[in-house]
Scaffold this active site. Structure first.
Site, PDB file in Angstrom:
ATOM      1  N   GLY A 132       0.811  -1.168   0.034  1.00 53.88           N
ATOM      2  CA  GLY A 132      -0.102  -0.056  -0.088  1.00 53.88           C
ATOM      3  C   GLY A 132       0.914   1.217  -0.080  1.00 53.88           C
ATOM      4  CE1 TYR A 133       5.455   0.596   0.805  1.00 57.57           C
ATOM      5  CE2 TYR A 133       7.095   2.114  -0.656  1.00 57.57           C
ATOM      6  CZ  TYR A 133       6.909   0.869   0.335  1.00 57.57           C
ATOM      7  OH  TYR A 133       7.832   0.737   1.062  1.00 57.57           O
ATOM      8  CD  GLU A 248       8.172  -2.306  -5.673  1.00 61.12           C
ATOM      9  OE1 GLU A 248       8.319  -1.401  -4.770  1.00 61.12           O
ATOM     10  OE2 GLU A 248       7.110  -2.434  -6.564  1.00 61.12           O
TER      11      GLU A 248
HETATM   12  C1  FAD Z   1       1.604  -3.189 -12.932  1.00 56.73           C
HETATM   13  C2  FAD Z   1       1.863  -2.361 -11.938  1.00 56.73           C
HETATM   14  C3  FAD Z   1       1.844  -2.774 -10.679  1.00 56.73           C
HETATM   15  C4  FAD Z   1       1.779  -1.794  -9.487  1.00 56.73           C
HETATM   16  N1  FAD Z   1       1.521  -2.416  -8.153  1.00 56.73           N
HETATM   17  C5  FAD Z   1       1.586  -1.321  -7.009  1.00 56.73           C
HETATM   18  C6  FAD Z   1       1.360  -1.856  -5.935  1.00 56.73           C
HETATM   19  O1  FAD Z   1       1.218  -2.988  -5.766  1.00 56.73           O
HETATM   20  N2  FAD Z   1       1.357  -1.087  -4.842  1.00 56.73           N
HETATM   21  C7  FAD Z   1       1.456   0.243  -4.969  1.00 56.73           C
HETATM   22  O2  FAD Z   1       1.448   1.059  -3.851  1.00 56.73           O
HETATM   23  N3  FAD Z   1       1.550   0.716  -6.496  1.00 56.73           N
HETATM   24  C8  FAD Z   1       1.684   0.072  -7.308  1.00 56.73           C
HETATM   25  N4  FAD Z   1       1.889   0.654  -8.659  1.00 56.73           N
HETATM   26  C9  FAD Z   1       1.841   1.922  -9.001  1.00 56.73           C
HETATM   27  C10 FAD Z   1       3.388   2.256  -9.235  1.00 56.73           C
HETATM   28  O3  FAD Z   1       4.160   2.576  -8.265  1.00 56.73           O
HETATM   29  C11 FAD Z   1       2.842   3.733  -9.858  1.00 56.73           C
HETATM   30  O4  FAD Z   1       2.238   3.815 -11.175  1.00 56.73           O
HETATM   31  C12 FAD Z   1       4.135   4.580 -10.187  1.00 56.73           C
HETATM   32  O5  FAD Z   1       5.099   4.999  -8.848  1.00 56.73           O
HETATM   33  C13 FAD Z   1       4.023   5.930 -11.031  1.00 56.73           C
HETATM   34  O6  FAD Z   1       3.191   6.637 -10.393  1.00 56.73           O
HETATM   35  P1  FAD Z   1       1.788   7.389 -11.101  1.00 56.73           P
HETATM   36  O7  FAD Z   1       1.097   6.022 -11.764  1.00 56.73           O
HETATM   37  O8  FAD Z   1       0.917   8.184 -10.022  1.00 56.73           O
HETATM   38  O9  FAD Z   1       2.422   8.311 -12.248  1.00 56.73           O
HETATM   39  P2  FAD Z   1       2.708   9.755 -12.262  1.00 56.73           P
HETATM   40  O10 FAD Z   1       3.735   9.868 -10.841  1.00 56.73           O
HETATM   41  O11 FAD Z   1       1.447  10.440 -12.300  1.00 56.73           O
HETATM   42  O12 FAD Z   1       3.704   9.826 -13.495  1.00 56.73           O
HETATM   43  C14 FAD Z   1       3.046  10.035 -14.814  1.00 56.73           C
HETATM   44  C15 FAD Z   1       4.262  10.384 -15.325  1.00 56.73           C
HETATM   45  O13 FAD Z   1       5.093  11.384 -15.243  1.00 56.73           O
HETATM   46  C16 FAD Z   1       6.563  11.326 -15.079  1.00 56.73           C
HETATM   47  N5  FAD Z   1       7.080  12.036 -14.113  1.00 56.73           N
HETATM   48  C17 FAD Z   1       6.400  12.336 -13.036  1.00 56.73           C
HETATM   49  N6  FAD Z   1       7.296  12.840 -11.927  1.00 56.73           N
HETATM   50  C18 FAD Z   1       8.479  13.084 -12.780  1.00 56.73           C
HETATM   51  C19 FAD Z   1       9.624  13.597 -12.458  1.00 56.73           C
HETATM   52  N7  FAD Z   1       9.807  14.436 -11.342  1.00 56.73           N
HETATM   53  N8  FAD Z   1      10.435  13.872 -13.510  1.00 56.73           N
HETATM   54  C20 FAD Z   1      10.258  13.111 -14.806  1.00 56.73           C
HETATM   55  N9  FAD Z   1       9.083  12.681 -14.920  1.00 56.73           N
HETATM   56  C21 FAD Z   1       8.066  12.521 -14.096  1.00 56.73           C
HETATM   57  C22 FAD Z   1       6.418   9.687 -15.050  1.00 56.73           C
HETATM   58  O14 FAD Z   1       7.650   9.127 -15.455  1.00 56.73           O
HETATM   59  C23 FAD Z   1       5.146   9.215 -15.579  1.00 56.73           C
HETATM   60  O15 FAD Z   1       5.680   9.010 -17.013  1.00 56.73           O
HETATM   61  C24 FAD Z   1       2.003  -0.423  -9.836  1.00 56.73           C
HETATM   62  C25 FAD Z   1       2.159   0.292 -10.876  1.00 56.73           C
HETATM   63  C26 FAD Z   1       2.019  -0.939 -12.084  1.00 56.73           C
HETATM   64  C27 FAD Z   1       2.015  -0.434 -13.410  1.00 56.73           C
END
Ligand code: FAD
Length: 387
Positions: A132-133, A248
């Site tokens: 739950g992150y 991870e």
């Molecule tokens: C298959 C899968 C399984 C997952 N499982 C889990 C899970 O079990 N538990 C959990 O907690 N999360 C989970 N996640 C979530 C994952 O950790 C997030 O999707 C990831 O950290 C990106 O966050 P976001 O989706 O909010 O994208 P955003 O943070 O909104 O990013 C959108 C885009 O903007 C870019 N971006 C954002 N900030 C910057 C920056 N500072 N510099 C350059 N580019 C930037 C990103 O690279 C991306 O391309 C999962 C994701 C996937 C795809």
């Protein structure tokens, strides 16, 4: 050296006697994974037996201490076990976020009681964990998380929402980042463990275009969490969170190892490349990079286990491994042509190639996106000025 060779012979004989033939077949898809848990489902008896004999020996987590259900093996012995398993194509007996993520964090930050209880359950595959992150407003900028845990004397009261929680609807427990203070962004986060069956926890699977629902929205509505389920110190959960993320990322970087196979992609694609000189060149380049990545990965894992890795090194490896794996599957698709795009036919095994290709795109998002990993490498390894 002679001791290690004796150990290798012992492992080889034990695996020969205990690894069922069905568990030496390559996994066909995710339904072949064994996740364990409170109410485990096994595809067949062989899968159950394989998990149980490995857990009994402590080899689901060979390098964890014996007192927490591990095998107590040294890094060199652990490597031998992995090599011998790879030699006969033995499947991983237990897929588990407990093993790859929570366990290492508990070994470093958990108290004795938490280690005894949770690590042993993880090693035996008795409890399935989820992470739950991420939240709707906190992904890349994870420390913006808002799920709150209010101090109520003998317990915390948790309220908020997580998103993209992989397999939350199938998990027994969650390791969860919560806000316990608003005074500082990173300094007000704590790391809690709780049972997904607690009153107030609910999950809503997110249906993907592929028809699968591998992750959920997860809601907490006045969830009572006993205080002894806090890991590390109050308001210092960010340290635990970052340490866990390193593990991870190490796990996800393994995507660059082609599932443990050392066969060249050029050999696997064979005749498909016969009349394709340009593609053959790209595949040869890929194969050279894959060999380099494997060598780098081996050194990285040795350094990580010995506590000598740079703290930002998992970001570098995650970036390299996941981008390499994306390249591999792009090449498989390019070589396969239009028939590789088949989605549901029997001939394509239910669209195996296309589904695996699309799944690689998620590898460079989960555990932190490639852009974020590059930012970490730039700042913390290359010491470039920040934005
Ligand atoms: C298959 C899968 C399984 C997952 N499982 C889990 C899970 O079990 N538990 C959990 O907690 N999360 C989970 N996640 C979530 C994952 O950790 C997030 O999707 C990831 O950290 C990106 O966050 P976001 O989706 O909010 O994208 P955003 O943070 O909104 O990013 C959108 C885009 O903007 C870019 N971006 C954002 N900030 C910057 C920056 N500072 N510099 C350059 N580019 C930037 C990103 O690279 C991306 O391309 C999962 C994701 C996937 C795809």
């Amino acid at each position: 050296m002679a001791e290690l060779e004796a150990f290798r012979s012992e492992v080889r004989a034990w695996l020969e006697a205990n690894c069922p033939a069905e568990m030496r077949e390559p996994m066909r898809d995710e339904s072949d994974y064994c996740w364990g848990g409170r109410n485990p489902t096994f595809k067949n008896d062989a899968q159950k037996r394989w998990m149980e004999v490995m857990a009994e020996r402590g080899w689901t987590v060979p390098d964890w201490p014996k007192e927490y259900g591990g095998g107590g093996l040294s890094p060199a012995e652990t490597k031998i076990l992995k090599q011998e398993m790879a030699r006969i194509g033995a499947r991983n007996p237990l897929m588990s976020f407990g093993i790859s993520m929570l366990g290492p964090a508990l070994l470093k930050y958990g108290n004795e009681e938490q280690k005894k209880r949770f690590l042993t359950e993880i090693a035996r595959g008795e409890v399935r964990w989820c992470q739950g992150y991420s939240e709707p407003g906190a992904g890349s900028d994870l420390a913006s998380l808002q799920t709150s845990a209010e101090d109520k004397g003998d317990h915390f009261l948790v309220n908020g929402q997580k998103v993209w929680t992989s397999y939350a609807d199938k998990a027994d427990w969650i390791f969860c980042l919560v806000r316990t203070s608003k005074e500082s962004k990173h300094g007000g986060i704590s790391f809690l463990l709780f049972d997904m069956a607690s009153p107030g926890v609910s999950t809503k699977p997110i249906l993907l275009i592929s028809g699968y629902s591998p992750f959920c929205e997860t809601f907490f509505d006045d969830v009572k969490v006993p205080k002894d389920q806090l890991v590390g110190e109050l308001n210092k959960g960010w340290d635990v969170a970052k340490y866990l993320l390193g593990h991870e990322r190490e796990m996800i970087s393994g995507m660059g190892l082609s599932g443990g196979s050392t066969d060249a992609l050029g050999t696997a694609l064979g005749d498909l490349l016969a009349d394709e000189p340009m593609l053959r060149t790209d595949v040869a380049r890929f194969d050279v990079d894959a060999i380099a990545f494997r060598a780098m990965s081996e050194r990285f894992i040795d350094e990580l286990k010995a506590g000598r890795a740079h703290p930002a090194q998992p970001s570098m490896m995650k970036y390299a491994g996941t981008e390499l794996n994306k390249r591999r599957h792009e090449l498989v698709m390019a070589a396969g042509g239009a028939s590789a795009l088949e989605w549901e036919s029997e001939r394509s095994k239910g669209g195996k190639a296309a589904r695996e290709w699309l799944r690689t795109k998620a590898n460079s998002i989960e555990g932190g996106t490639s852009e974020i990993q590059l930012g970490i490498v730039a700042k913390r390894i290359l010491n470039l000025p920040g934005a």
